[in-house]
Design a protein around this motif. Structure first.
Motif, short mmCIF file in Angstrom:
data_model
loop_
_atom_site.label_atom_id
_atom_site.label_comp_id
_atom_site.label_asym_id
_atom_site.label_seq_id
_atom_site.Cartn_x
_atom_site.Cartn_y
_atom_site.Cartn_z
N SER A 11 0.84 -1.09 0.01
CA SER A 11 0.08 -0.03 0.15
C SER A 11 0.81 1.35 -0.08
CB SER A 11 -0.96 -0.02 1.12
OG SER A 11 -0.12 0.39 2.48
N VAL A 12 0.38 2.35 -0.27
CA VAL A 12 0.96 3.61 -0.50
C VAL A 12 1.31 4.07 1.08
CG1 VAL A 12 0.88 6.17 -0.86
CG2 VAL A 12 -0.24 4.38 -2.29
N ALA A 13 0.52 3.80 2.02
CA ALA A 13 0.94 4.01 3.34
C ALA A 13 1.98 3.43 4.07
CB ALA A 13 -0.19 3.69 4.43
N ASP A 14 2.04 1.83 3.61
CA ASP A 14 3.37 1.35 3.90
C ASP A 14 4.58 1.57 3.18
OD1 ASP A 14 1.74 -0.18 5.68
OD2 ASP A 14 1.67 -2.08 4.42
N SER A 15 4.23 2.07 2.14
CA SER A 15 5.47 2.33 0.97
C SER A 15 6.28 3.83 1.77
CB SER A 15 4.98 2.63 -0.52
OG SER A 15 4.50 1.47 -0.87
N ILE A 16 5.25 4.62 2.14
CA ILE A 16 5.69 5.75 2.92
C ILE A 16 6.38 5.42 4.27
CG2 ILE A 16 5.04 7.81 4.12
CD1 ILE A 16 2.64 8.20 2.06
N SER A 17 6.02 4.34 4.96
CA SER A 17 6.67 3.93 6.07
C SER A 17 8.05 3.51 5.84
CB SER A 17 5.72 2.99 6.68
OG SER A 17 4.45 3.36 7.28
N LEU A 18 8.34 2.66 4.67
CA LEU A 18 9.57 2.09 4.25
C LEU A 18 10.45 3.44 3.92
CD1 LEU A 18 9.03 -1.00 2.30
CD2 LEU A 18 9.86 -0.80 4.41
#
Length: 366
Positions: free
Chosen positions: A205-212
């Motif tokens: 997800s975009v949210a998880d990609s931001i977290s990475l």
């Protein structure tokens, strides 16, 4: 003297921390501090913390050997440091997929501590269909402009914009007419699944990609806004972005325009025309499309400055009125809508007082 004795005793304890054959115990790297400098753990209770770097003791038969190829693969996928990748792989017995989840959860927890911090820098991405039927702008903010020069951040903004444009019809529906801007819901955007860079890895997800990416840069990031524009009937959508010189289609200033009554001509020529109008919008920042939108006498006196169709556009033959420039390409050709974004506009930027910051640091260490 007592402190030195404690350090000496701790050092001796660290040397005598025996690990028997077949034992699953290991120790942290010894650092001489006043608090106990080392601890022994069971491998089943592995806790990854950034403050310590754990390693298996020599002779531990249960210690997995992590190939450098796996560490490299994990680092390429997440962008985090080598030691963090190695720790995550040790904790997951060399499973790259599970190691990604370990690092992702750590990044989520760290990011929660920085929520609310001022994030007024960042990047805008421009996504356009090659057939000029639609375009999308997306803005992702960060705390400093340093992050906007990080390639993984640039790729994240760009990939999110293009994937959002590809799938925005799922939420746009028919309530917004063609040629009118549609504000893409942020909740939908955050859950949007981005295609994996590695075919063997699942979508994220975009949210998880931001977290990475947060795990790499350590700054609060905010997905601020996204707008989608479709071409009206017999129209076209074009755009312009002031790039960074790195990853294409990302920058700090961008514009979208929707043209109507476009002649049936070469699509490349239409794209150039739309790009020239969008470039003008980005550079001259008109507030209105036509003179009849002006409200006050002061605005009417400044129509040349505020109204797009009253302004002059720079062409190969010199300055030319925007309205006349459009008519040269088609008798009924017109601009139906334009959108101009500048990264961080409307946000209150934090002003740092360097002298005050120095005094605070001096006071802290007195």
């Amino acid at each position: 003297k007592k402190n030195m004795q404690r350090v000496s005793m701790a050092s001796a304890g660290a040397r005598s921390c025996a690990v028997g054959a077949g034992s699953s115990r290991f120790c942290t790297k010894f650092t001489p501090t006043l608090a106990p400098p080392f601890h022994c753990f069971q491998t089943g209770a592995l806790s990854l913390t950034p403050s310590t770097r754990r390693f298996y003791a020599a002779g531990d038969s249960a210690a997995p050997k992590i190939p450098m190829a796996l560490i490299k693969e994990l680092r390429e996928e997440t962008g985090v440091g080598i030691m963090e990748c190695k720790e995550a792989l040790v904790a997951t017995q060399g499973d790259v997929g599970k190691a990604v989840e370990v690092l992702l959860e750590r990044s989520r927890q760290k990011a929660l501590k920085k929520v609310g911090r001022s994030s007024t820098e960042g990047l805008i991405a421009l996504a356009l269909r090659p057939d000029l039927t639609e375009g999308l702008l997306l803005e992702l903010n960060s705390e400093t402009d340093f992050v906007s020069r990080v390639e993984s951040f640039q790729n994240l903004v760009r990939n999110t914009a293009f994937e959002a444009m590809r799938r925005v019809s799922e939420v746009r529906g028919t309530s917004t007419p063609a040629g009118e801007p549609y504000d893409v819901p942020l909740d939908w955007l955050k859950q949007l699944q981005l295609p994996p860079t590695n075919a063997n890895r699942p979508a994220r997800s975009v949210a998880d990609s931001i977290s990475l990416v947060f795990g790499q840069v350590g700054e609060n990031m905010v997905l601020r806004r996204a707008v989608h524009l479709t071409a009206p009937q017999n129209g076209a959508v074009g755009g312009f972005i002031q790039g960074t010189g790195g990853v294409p289609d990302v920058g700090s200033l961008a514009a979208l325009v929707a043209l109507q009554n476009v002649p049936q001509a070469d699509i490349a020529a239409t794209a150039l025309l739309a790009n020239s109008i969008a470039r003008h919008v980005a550079g001259y920042n008109p507030q209105y499309l036509a003179p009849d939108e002006l409200k006050t006498s002061d605005e009417k006196a400044r129509s040349k400055e505020l109204v797009l169709l009253e302004q002059d556009i720079h062409t190969a033959d010199g300055p030319e009125n925007v309205r006349d420039h459009l008519r040269k390409h088609g008798p009924s050709l017109a601009v139906q809508r334009f959108i101009r974004w500048e990264c961080g506009e409307g946000l209150e930027k934090k002003k740092d007082d360097f002298a005050e910051a120095v005094q605070q640091q001096l006071h802290k260490h007195k």
